[in-house]
Design an enzyme around this catalytic site. Structure first.
Site, PDB file in Angstrom:
ATOM      1  N   ASP A  27       0.874  -1.159   0.000  1.00 53.88           N
ATOM      2  CA  ASP A  27       0.000   0.000   0.000  1.00 53.88           C
ATOM      3  C   ASP A  27       0.919   1.220   0.000  1.00 53.88           C
ATOM      4  O   ASP A  27       2.108   1.108   0.284  1.00 53.88           O
ATOM      5  CB  ASP A  27      -0.845  -0.053   1.275  1.00 53.88           C
ATOM      6  CG  ASP A  27      -1.723   1.143   1.418  1.00 53.88           C
ATOM      7  OD1 ASP A  27      -2.281   1.581   0.413  1.00 53.88           O
ATOM      8  OD2 ASP A  27      -1.838   1.638   2.547  1.00 53.88           O
ATOM      9  N   LYS A  28       0.392   2.362  -0.328  1.00 56.38           N
ATOM     10  CA  LYS A  28       1.262   3.531  -0.314  1.00 56.38           C
ATOM     11  C   LYS A  28       1.099   4.328   0.983  1.00 56.38           C
ATOM     12  O   LYS A  28       2.035   4.479   1.744  1.00 56.38           O
ATOM     13  CB  LYS A  28       0.969   4.420  -1.519  1.00 56.38           C
ATOM     14  CG  LYS A  28       1.942   5.561  -1.657  1.00 56.38           C
ATOM     15  CD  LYS A  28       1.582   6.449  -2.821  1.00 56.38           C
ATOM     16  CE  LYS A  28       0.406   7.345  -2.522  1.00 56.38           C
ATOM     17  NZ  LYS A  28       0.643   8.315  -1.458  1.00 56.38           N
ATOM     18  N   ARG A  46      -1.510  14.669  -1.908  1.00 56.84           N
ATOM     19  CA  ARG A  46      -2.815  14.016  -1.997  1.00 56.84           C
ATOM     20  C   ARG A  46      -3.840  15.098  -2.259  1.00 56.84           C
ATOM     21  O   ARG A  46      -3.904  16.090  -1.535  1.00 56.84           O
ATOM     22  CB  ARG A  46      -3.161  13.327  -0.680  1.00 56.84           C
ATOM     23  CG  ARG A  46      -2.267  12.200  -0.350  1.00 56.84           C
ATOM     24  CD  ARG A  46      -2.323  11.914   1.128  1.00 56.84           C
ATOM     25  NE  ARG A  46      -3.618  11.371   1.545  1.00 56.84           N
ATOM     26  CZ  ARG A  46      -3.910  10.088   1.505  1.00 56.84           C
ATOM     27  NH1 ARG A  46      -3.032   9.235   1.068  1.00 56.84           N
ATOM     28  NH2 ARG A  46      -5.078   9.656   1.912  1.00 56.84           N
ATOM     29  N   THR A  76      -2.377   1.396  -4.728  1.00 54.27           N
ATOM     30  CA  THR A  76      -2.817   2.494  -3.896  1.00 54.27           C
ATOM     31  C   THR A  76      -4.157   3.022  -4.371  1.00 54.27           C
ATOM     32  O   THR A  76      -4.548   2.845  -5.521  1.00 54.27           O
ATOM     33  CB  THR A  76      -1.773   3.627  -3.888  1.00 54.27           C
ATOM     34  OG1 THR A  76      -2.313   4.714  -3.165  1.00 54.27           O
ATOM     35  CG2 THR A  76      -1.437   4.073  -5.286  1.00 54.27           C
ATOM     36  N   ASP A 130      -4.665   6.153  -4.190  1.00 54.30           N
ATOM     37  CA  ASP A 130      -4.403   7.536  -4.557  1.00 54.30           C
ATOM     38  C   ASP A 130      -4.459   7.728  -6.056  1.00 54.30           C
ATOM     39  O   ASP A 130      -4.462   6.778  -6.817  1.00 54.30           O
ATOM     40  CB  ASP A 130      -3.010   7.932  -4.062  1.00 54.30           C
ATOM     41  CG  ASP A 130      -3.122   8.838  -2.868  1.00 54.30           C
ATOM     42  OD1 ASP A 130      -4.179   9.468  -2.718  1.00 54.30           O
ATOM     43  OD2 ASP A 130      -2.161   8.906  -2.090  1.00 54.30           O
ATOM     44  N   ARG A 150      -5.565   4.358  -7.836  1.00 55.50           N
ATOM     45  CA  ARG A 150      -7.017   4.457  -7.832  1.00 55.50           C
ATOM     46  C   ARG A 150      -7.666   3.084  -7.757  1.00 55.50           C
ATOM     47  O   ARG A 150      -8.679   2.829  -8.389  1.00 55.50           O
ATOM     48  CB  ARG A 150      -7.497   5.170  -9.102  1.00 55.50           C
ATOM     49  CG  ARG A 150      -7.233   6.652  -9.113  1.00 55.50           C
ATOM     50  CD  ARG A 150      -8.293   7.370  -8.338  1.00 55.50           C
ATOM     51  NE  ARG A 150      -8.074   8.807  -8.347  1.00 55.50           N
ATOM     52  CZ  ARG A 150      -7.918   9.525  -7.252  1.00 55.50           C
ATOM     53  NH1 ARG A 150      -7.939   8.938  -6.070  1.00 55.50           N
ATOM     54  NH2 ARG A 150      -7.759  10.810  -7.311  1.00 55.50           N
ATOM     55  N   LYS A 153      -7.350  -4.530  -5.174  1.00 54.35           N
ATOM     56  CA  LYS A 153      -6.047  -4.872  -4.589  1.00 54.35           C
ATOM     57  C   LYS A 153      -5.961  -6.366  -4.340  1.00 54.35           C
ATOM     58  O   LYS A 153      -4.982  -7.021  -4.692  1.00 54.35           O
ATOM     59  CB  LYS A 153      -5.854  -4.125  -3.260  1.00 54.35           C
ATOM     60  CG  LYS A 153      -5.598  -2.645  -3.395  1.00 54.35           C
ATOM     61  CD  LYS A 153      -5.345  -2.054  -2.019  1.00 54.35           C
ATOM     62  CE  LYS A 153      -5.081  -0.563  -2.093  1.00 54.35           C
ATOM     63  NZ  LYS A 153      -4.691  -0.014  -0.798  1.00 54.35           N
ATOM     64  N   ASP A 155      -1.536  -0.749   5.825  1.00 53.89           N
ATOM     65  CA  ASP A 155      -1.814  -0.278   7.183  1.00 53.89           C
ATOM     66  C   ASP A 155      -3.276   0.007   7.431  1.00 53.89           C
ATOM     67  O   ASP A 155      -3.686   0.159   8.565  1.00 53.89           O
ATOM     68  CB  ASP A 155      -1.004   0.980   7.487  1.00 53.89           C
ATOM     69  CG  ASP A 155      -1.590   2.186   6.800  1.00 53.89           C
ATOM     70  OD1 ASP A 155      -2.029   2.036   5.640  1.00 53.89           O
ATOM     71  OD2 ASP A 155      -1.620   3.259   7.411  1.00 53.89           O
ATOM     72  N   ASP A 189      -6.635  -2.257   3.105  1.00 51.25           N
ATOM     73  CA  ASP A 189      -5.640  -3.251   2.711  1.00 51.25           C
ATOM     74  C   ASP A 189      -5.950  -4.631   3.271  1.00 51.25           C
ATOM     75  O   ASP A 189      -5.234  -5.584   2.994  1.00 51.25           O
ATOM     76  CB  ASP A 189      -4.252  -2.826   3.206  1.00 51.25           C
ATOM     77  CG  ASP A 189      -3.910  -1.434   2.778  1.00 51.25           C
ATOM     78  OD1 ASP A 189      -4.105  -1.142   1.596  1.00 51.25           O
ATOM     79  OD2 ASP A 189      -3.460  -0.636   3.620  1.00 51.25           O
TER      80      ASP A 189
END
Lengths: 339, 1283
Positions: free
Chosen positions: B419-420, B751, B831, B833, B934, B940, B960, B964
């Protein structure tokens, strides 16, 4: 202060063990260690090998097969299972003094005393003199537990039943007359066997203990009459019986029968002609077995066995050879690598 | 009066009960009545009696059930059944090989060790259960007409309980009354999900306006709700009053077991779910069980062992049959008849023998292997846990191993999915820039200050900006360092105070609060157009209220800020109207003010008199006093982004001062406190990627929707500007410019969030509200309906602006990624994002290189539309980046490593399509780095699943946040970062790390060690057992294949269990083939585990061959040495046992690379144990232990020189080949270790080595060859490209 201690409460212990930093020795096998090591091992092994080999060479062994398979054999007529109470005579000569003390063995081949079900077939309690086991032997003895009249067999089981029952007498032919070589039948079994492991029931006379029991099927005499010459050598502590009961490891084996330690023969068997008188009872032809008599003297390392000495010599030489090869490799690769 | 109300309720309840009886199982809902109505009735009258009571019992066993149940569980393991079967076989007289009782010993030993372990664990659970069950709580008793203390376990569904502040909830409770004037109750859910921010819970609406205290005696409603389930975020049902009115119940009404009451002095509720049916208990899953790759491989070889065993038994059986056959009818004297006295036919004896042989050879299947592996793994987990370098002082947290049995998988990873946010980055959000109405405010001061911090010693910075989950005032003050962390540099004098104040704050970070306003934006009100000004104010209002932030004050931790001083006429009036709206569900209400914001603002410029007109709060324009007051407020947000935005707004003096479920109070400059009536909150979800609040503007009385969300979604929802009018043109321009700025922000790695609003007319609102209320009260499919309802609302938005929030990289991330890369690990970043941000972070953490060709896969809206139909959407790839795509195919093979694939969520959806996933994988594999932006949580996990299943590789997922969790669960190894976003990821993970950079040591060092230790131990186990069993097998050739053994049964059975057990455990736990330093310096060594080089299938067979060779030596040297002698069976067998033990131990010595005192000790102990046991055993009983009866054997052997001579030569001959082999092949790994032994770091490992090692070094080099070669190629390519 207390607060600080609390804060680091979950901090791991910084010890060599928990951090996996225990001082450790890593075997550094560099040429400087390996080559001399190999040489040393090789030399030591060669030394041991020579000692063993020499010792083994000094041992004299004489084997006499008396199975009687060949027609020429003096025991041929005895090998017929229908002939009872057959006695045959085997003549041999000794060229030089057979150094004493001489051990007299009988040997069997192709005889599987290590057969699993055979080995189980005995009753240790009975053999340690437990009278309860006289009347009701252990199941393990089956089918040599009760005879056809349902009387308990003592000693029960297959091992006891199949006890070797050939007997031997050795004569030296001195001036045409037979002079018996005295046999020592004491101490041929393990001391712990006839003192601790096997006991006769504490009944005197011994035969009373065997009331209501029968002798093993193959036996000519009951257990309490195994050695008529020595009353103390009867029952379960008869040494021939004990020797038999200690099962051989391999199908070709020998067992100690007597030692020659007494009288004129304490120093060994002098050169000359000998005659071996065999009471031939034990059937071996059914399983292609052979019977033999072995005369041997022993050394600190036991009987004659050249194998171990040779093995040590071979491995020792191998080590030396390898160290030489390594030395060559080392010399060859050391220099280009260093550049 | 209470009496009167009771009776009808009784009859009604009994009616309900009768109904329940008719259809007891069909009910999909749970009906809860108040218990006090049934106090006098017998237990069976109580309709709640079917529900679990509150006594918890997490123990698996009772005293009685322990033995059968534990045994039953243990027999689920196939191996145990096998061993018991064999032990039982021994009781059959025809086939038995050992004393039956003795044969039971190992099985009983193994079973009892496990049973004792289970019993101890169960006892501990029992103790803690007892403790919990005997906690006190206040339960209403009708007899005494007051609340009386009871134990938790006596609590039943339907009881009324009174809860006090800081009490832990004993069960899931429906909140009926609260001492809080706003009818709220705050709870802390840290024990459930680890989130430390307070959550608001609300009294059930029907009990909202009770003036006096709640009287349980008057309660006569019936609650219908769903059956117990484990969804913490869902609760629905309704309460039926006597009047027949129904009120819906939401999760906001439910207090969950295990949470702590905060900020609320007293609350009363009715128990809905108790004991094991509470959501907390339903969520309480045991430890996870995964099977590692190594174990899977091992099981294959166990299977092979079974085959070998069967072949050996079959061979022996046939041999025995032939042996019997050769005697024909002539029975030899040593033959034993069957118990019936008849001869056994050779075939029958062969069949019996087959079974006997299985017993004799049973050791070949290593009974102690499974137990030993478990022991070693526990030790490994202990060492990982204890590692100082994996301990984070800042948060005082360790690495946690939550899955105990996959440590060795850490050494075999091939793909990492990361994950980012919060994983690579700190997840400490800092407001950096914003754009409002198309004008960019760059906040340069902020940026300058941040840049300055970054130059400072990062370590020091770490100390002060520690993760805000734990208030640690002392440590921070002691770590005081005089740099401008806490405020801008000139005010450094104030730092200590500032730090003390701010570190009290549990969930926000200094940087979040500490924003220097952009002067340009701060001065706006005086210089801008009115429409712009309105946008700016709306922008900040949106920032302030469009969230779920709770306000609390730092001086009284966990105490809600009471709005007593601000209990203005205005707010109280709005409260009243609120309630009326709640009851009537009507949308119309009166407001004291109907003027527009702008008018107000205009008025604000005029004398203060007007202010007083709508704000009774004494106006405080004195900036200082204002700031001080504000400084005491603290915001607790579910996500750090929200907190960052609220703090940012506060810097512009638009501060959130209070939040109630129905109302948000905002303090605005010049306007004072404004209370917005909060009509609806449409929470954030990952599908919509936005959240909205519906408020009634206090000044204009307009229904306003504020929406905040990802720019990709918000931009699509913006009302298409009316191109005709000038205003429309301007609007279009603003949208375009905002989009440009957004792209800029993203390029900076910020972000981005878009802020938009929408004003609803009353009719529109009423229309929407009606359908929304329908959705809310629906029991079936409520989520979907609410989702659609939200979609209906969030359309035609008016763009206000956008924000850019920075999320800094964690320490050591680029280095960690670089070294994991070198270790041959593929790292994919998944991610949520946006693309630009993700790409930027990827550059920052060296995941992408600037010279790398990027291979962008993002489908535009048009493309999506056009390809939505029957077109193969994969074509998008080639069309969107034709050049790089074709180049990747035409260029030389290794140029593919220059490629980085960036794919966005929408395209990913196509790529994950069944027909395209293979192509997608093919493309992704040829890229050096893959970046999916995105992506939704589901995507994921789908990506991880795809890679894992299709490529058959070992995958590790690290993350985290809650988003996820699915990915962590799908991967072979899931790693959670115990960071800012709660504990869901940690709860789902196998390993929990405090920081990303610890992954390096965890994988490269511990993973490598665990893998190589365990792999070697397993191989050694197979070798050891095979070697020992083969001895007996060779003997079969000399005993007529009769299943006889020259090794005493005791040795045979205890050899594995006792004599040779300890050294291998020590080696399996402590051995280090390469030192930790070297492993970290040379990540290439990790390839070893990835390719399973310590344990390849052929190695099993090599070990088997080695074992057979060694056993041949150990058998035949004594055989020849004792040939032609009067040796008896066990006098010959015991030396063989001894030799085998020596050989096995020395073999372990050769395998052992590092010798600590524990290795020496364990080997010495093993030998001593063997001789002690042998001597005692051989002296203990002269007549026991049939059939071997080895009395005095060992004692006699020790007097035999031959025995010692054998002990010298046999192990040497047996081990010479493997020793020479080990000289030849200190493989790549150990060559590296050579230099680093004695703890030296090894710059040049070769120098210390002898000739063989030099050669072997070459071999080692060749072994990493492909890898290094590829690396070299890459470097040269890159170099070439740079030119």
């Amino acid at each position: 202060m207390v607060k600080q201690e609390q804060e680091i409460a979950s901090r791991p212990d910084n010890t060599a063990f928990t951090q996996q930093r225990l001082p450790a020795w890593q075997p550094m096998l560099s040429a400087g260690i390996v080559i001399p090591g190999f040489v040393l091992i090789g030399l030591a092994f060669i030394g041991i090998g020579v000692a063993l080999f020499v010792t083994s060479q000094s041992i004299t062994v004489m084997e006499l097969d008396y199975t009687g398979v060949e027609r020429t054999s003096p025991c041929f007529r005895c090998s017929d299972p229908n002939v009872k109470n057959c006695v045959c005579q085997l003549d041999f000569s000794i060229a030089s003094l057979f150094k004493g003390p001489v051990f007299f063995y009988y040997g069997l081949t192709n005889y599987f005393q290590n057969y699993r079900r055979y080995g189980v077939s005995k009753d240790d309690d009975q053999l340690s003199g437990d009278l309860d086991s006289f009347t009701s032997p252990s199941d393990t003895c089956s089918p040599y537990e009760y005879d056809s009249n349902n009387k308990p067999i003592v000693p029960c089981g297959s091992v006891a039943n199949s006890m070797f029952n050939d007997t031997f007498k050795l004569y030296q032919i001195v001036n045409g007359t037979k002079k018996q070589v005295p046999f020592d039948g004491k101490g041929i079994a393990w001391w712990t066997d006839y003192n601790v492991k096997y006991r006769n029931p504490s009944v005197t006379p011994l035969r009373d203990a065997f009331n209501g029991t029968v002798k093993p099927l193959f036996w000519p005499r009951p257990a309490y009459e195994l050695d008529p010459s020595d009353p103390a050598n009867n029952g379960f502590i008869n040494q021939d019986f004990l020797v038999w009961m200690r099962r051989a490891a391999l199908p070709d084996f020998r067992k100690l029968y007597r030692r020659i330690t007494e009288g004129d023969y304490a120093q060994g068997l002098p050169a000359g002609n000998y005659s071996l008188e065999i009471a031939y009872n034990y059937p071996v032809l059914s399983f292609d077995g052979r019977k033999k008599v072995v005369l041997s003297n022993v050394s600190w390392m036991g009987g004659k066995n050249e194998f171990l000495g040779i093995a040590y010599l071979v491995i020792g030489s191998l080590c030396i050879v390898m160290s030489i090869i390594m030395l060559i490799v080392y010399a060859k690769f050391k220099f280009p690598e260093e550049e | 009066m209470a009496r009167e109300s009771e009776d009808p309720a009784m009859t009604k309840a009994s009616k309900v009960k009768r109904q329940r009886k008719k259809k007891p199982k069909e009910n999909k809902t749970r009906t809860v009545h108040a218990n006090i109505l049934y106090d006098n009735a017998k237990g069976e009258e109580n309709p709640n009696r079917h529900y679990a009571n509150n006594e918890i019992k997490t123990t698996k066993y009772t005293l009685l059930s322990f033995l059968p149940k534990n045994l039953f569980e243990q027999f689920h393991r196939f191996a145990n059944v096998y061993f018991v079967f064999i032990a039982l076989l021994n009781f059959v007289p025809v086939v038995n090989a050992f004393q039956p009782e003795l044969a039971l010993a190992p099985v009983v030993f193994i079973l009892s060790v496990t049973a004792i372990k289970d019993l101890w664990e169960d006892y501990r659970r029992h103790r803690s259960d007892q403790e919990i069950n005997h906690m006190d709580c206040l339960v209403y008793s009708r007899a005494e007409r007051r609340y009386v203390e009871k134990y938790w376990k006596e609590l039943r569904v339907g009881d009324f309980i009174r809860l006090r502040c800081n009490e832990i909830l004993p069960a899931d409770v429906l909140l009926l009354s609260s001492s809080d004037p706003d009818r709220l109750c705050h709870i802390e859910t840290a024990t459930l999900d680890g989130e430390t921010n307070l959550k608001q819970r609300q009294v059930v609406r029907s009990f909202y306006d009770l003036d006096c205290d709640f009287n349980p005696l008057k309660y006569n409603s019936i609650i219908e709700c769903e059956k117990p389930n484990n969804d913490l975020n869902r609760f629905r049902g309704y309460i039926i009053h006597r009047s027949g009115r129904r009120d819906a119940l939401y999760k906001e009404n439910l207090l969950l077991r295990g949470c702590t009451i905060r900020n609320t002095e007293e609350a009363v509720g009715i128990v809905i779910y108790a004991g094991h049916e509470t959501k907390a208990m339903l969520n309480n899953n045991g430890p996870r069980y995964k099977r590692s790759k190594l174990e899977r491989q091992m099981n294959v070889d166990v299977f092979w062992c079974v085959i070998i065993l069967l072949v050996m038994c079959l061979f022996a059986a046939v041999g025995h049959g032939l042996w019997m056959f050769q005697y024909g009818d002539k029975r030899p004297v040593f033959d034993v008849l069957s118990p019936e006295g008849t001869d056994l036919s050779p075939i029958m004896s062969a069949i019996y023998l087959f079974l006997t042989m299985i017993i004799v050879f049973q050791v070949l299947i290593p009974i102690s292997l499974f137990v030993s592996i478990e022991i070693v793994k526990i030790c490994q987990v202990y060492f990982i846990h204890q590692d100082m370098e994996l301990y984070d002082e800042e948060t005082d947290s360790h690495l946690q191993c939550r899955a105990l049995n996959i440590t060795e998988d850490l050494g075999q990873m091939q793909y990492i999915f990361s994950d980012k946010t919060g994983t690579l980055t700190e997840n400490k959000m800092v407001f950096r820039r914003c754009t409002v109405a198309g004008v960019e405010y760059s906040h340069d001061a902020n940026a300058r200050r941040l840049a300055m911090y970054q130059e400072m010693d990062s370590e020091e910075e770490e100390c002060t900006s520690h993760g805000g989950t734990l208030p640690r005032r002392d440590s921070v003050t002691s770590h005081q360092s005089p740099h401008g962390q806490c405020s801008s540099p000139p005010t450094s004098v104030l730092i200590p105070l500032c730090c003390v104040l701010s570190t009290d704050n549990p969930s926000s970070v200094l940087q979040e609060k500490d924003i220097t306003p952009d002067p340009q934006l701060l001065d706006k009100p005086t210089s801008q157009l009115p429409s712009d000004l309105a946008d700016i104010i709306d922008f900040f209002i949106a920032l302030t209220i469009c969230n779920t932030v709770v306000v609390s004050s730092p001086n009284q931790p966990r105490q809600k800020v009471q709005l007593t001083s601000a209990a203005s006429v205005h707010s109280s009036s709005s409260l009243i109207t609120n309630r009326s709206s709640n009851k009537g569900c009507s949308s119309l209400l009166s407001s004291p003010s109907a003027e527009s914001t702008l008018t107000k603002l205009d008025e604000e410029q005029t004398p203060r008199g007007l202010e007083h007109a709508f704000s009774p709060v004494p106006p405080c324009y004195d900036g200082k006093g204002w700031n001080l007051e504000e400084g005491e407020l603290r915001y607790e947000a579910e996500s750090p982004d929200e907190a960052a935005l609220v703090y940012a707004a506060r810097a512009y003096k638009c501060s959130l001062v209070g939040r109630l479920p129905d109302q948000v109070t905002v303090e605005l400059p010049h306007l004072g406190k404004l209370s917005f009536e909060l009509l609806h909150t449409l929470g954030f979800d990952s599908t919509r990627k936005r959240m909205s609040v519906v408020v009634r503007h206090p000044l204009t009385d307009q229904i306003t929707v504020y929406t905040k969300g990802a720019d990709s979604v918000i931009m699509d929802l913006i009302r298409p500007p009316d191109t005709g009018s000038s205003k429309g043109k301007r609007q279009k321009k603003i949208v375009n410019r905002t989009q440009n700025y957004l792209n800029l922000y993203a390029a900076d790695g910020l972000r981005t969030l878009c802020i938009a609003k929408k004003i609803l007319s009353k009719e529109q609102y009423a229309c929407w509200l009606q359908r929304h209320l329908e959705a809310e009260t629906a029991i079936q499919g409520r989520e979907e309906l609410l989702f659609e309802s939200a979609l209906r609302l969030e359309t035609n938005l008016h763009l206000l602006g956008a924000t850019g929030i920075e999320d800094r990289l964690q320490d050591g991330v680029p280095e960690t990624i670089a070294s994991l890369r070198k270790a041959g690990l593929q790292i994919w970043v998944l991610t949520g994002d946006k693309q630009e941000t993700a790409v930027n972070i990827a550059y920052a953490c060296k995941l992408l290189h600037y010279i790398q060709a990027k291979f962008l896969c993002s489908s535009t809206e048009q493309a999506t539309k056009s390809f939505h139909g029957s077109f193969a959407p994969f074509e998008i790839y080639s069309s969107s980046s034709p050049s790089s795509h074709s180049s990747s195919h035409t260029a030389a093979p290794f140029t593919v490593h220059r490629l980085g694939l960036v794919i966005d969520g929408r395209t990913l959806a196509y790529a994950l399509d069944k027909s395209l996933e293979d192509k997608f994988l093919a493309v992704a594999r040829s890229c050096r780095s893959v970046l999916c932006c995105r992506s939704t949580p589901l995507q994921k996990s789908m990506v991880v699943k795809l890679v894992r299943n299709k490529l058959k590789v070992m995958t590790l997922a690290i993350g985290d946040g809650a988003n996820d969790v699915s990915m962590i669960q799908v991967a072979d190894v899931g790693v959670g970062i115990s960071g800012q976003e709660g504990m869901q990821a940690v709860m789902a993970s196998d390993f929990a790390l405090p920081r990303f950079r610890y992954l390096q040591k965890l994988l490269l060092v511990h993973g490598h060690w665990c893998y190589s230790r365990l792999a070697n131990m397993i191989l050694y186990f197979f070798y050891k057992n095979a070697m020992f069993v083969a001895l007996i097998f060779w003997y079969q050739f000399y005993c007529g294949f009769s299943g006889s053994a020259m090794i005493d049964q005791w040795y045979l059975i205890f050899f594995n269990l006792m004599f040779s057990a300890f050294p291998q455990l020590i080696t399996g736990t402590l051995d280090k083939d390469v030192s930790a330093e070297t492993l970290q310096q040379l990540p290439q060594l990790y390839v070893n585990g990835q390719n399973s080089e310590e344990y390849k299938p052929y190695m099993f067979w090599m070990n088997m061959i080695d074992a057979f060779y060694q056993s041949l030596v150990c058998f035949f040297i004594p055989y020849f040495a004792y040939a032609d002698s009067d040796v008896d069976l066990f006098t010959w067998g015991t030396p063989i046992t001894t030799l085998a033990l020596f050989t096995i131990l020395v073999h372990l010595g050769i395998e052992t690379k590092t010798w600590t005192w524990m290795n020496w000790l364990s080997i010495a102990f093993s030998i001593a144990l063997f001789f002690t046991v042998a001597l005692c055993y051989n002296a203990s009983c002269p007549t026991c232990y049939t059939p071997s009866n080895p009395y005095w054997t060992m004692q006699r052997l020790l007097q035999d020189p031959l025995f010692y001579l054998l002990c010298v030569i046999t192990p040497l001959v047996a081990l010479l080949p493997s020793w020479i082999n080990s000289l030849q092949k200190p493989a790549g790994t150990s060559s590296a270790s050579a230099g680093s032994r004695w703890g030296h770091p090894s710059p040049a490992p070769r120098h210390h080595r002898g000739p063989f090692y030099k050669q072997s070094n070459r071999a080692g080099g060749a072994r990493w060859g492909p890898q290094t070669l590829r690396g070299a190629c890459q470097i040269s390519t890159l170099y070439f490209l740079q030119k």
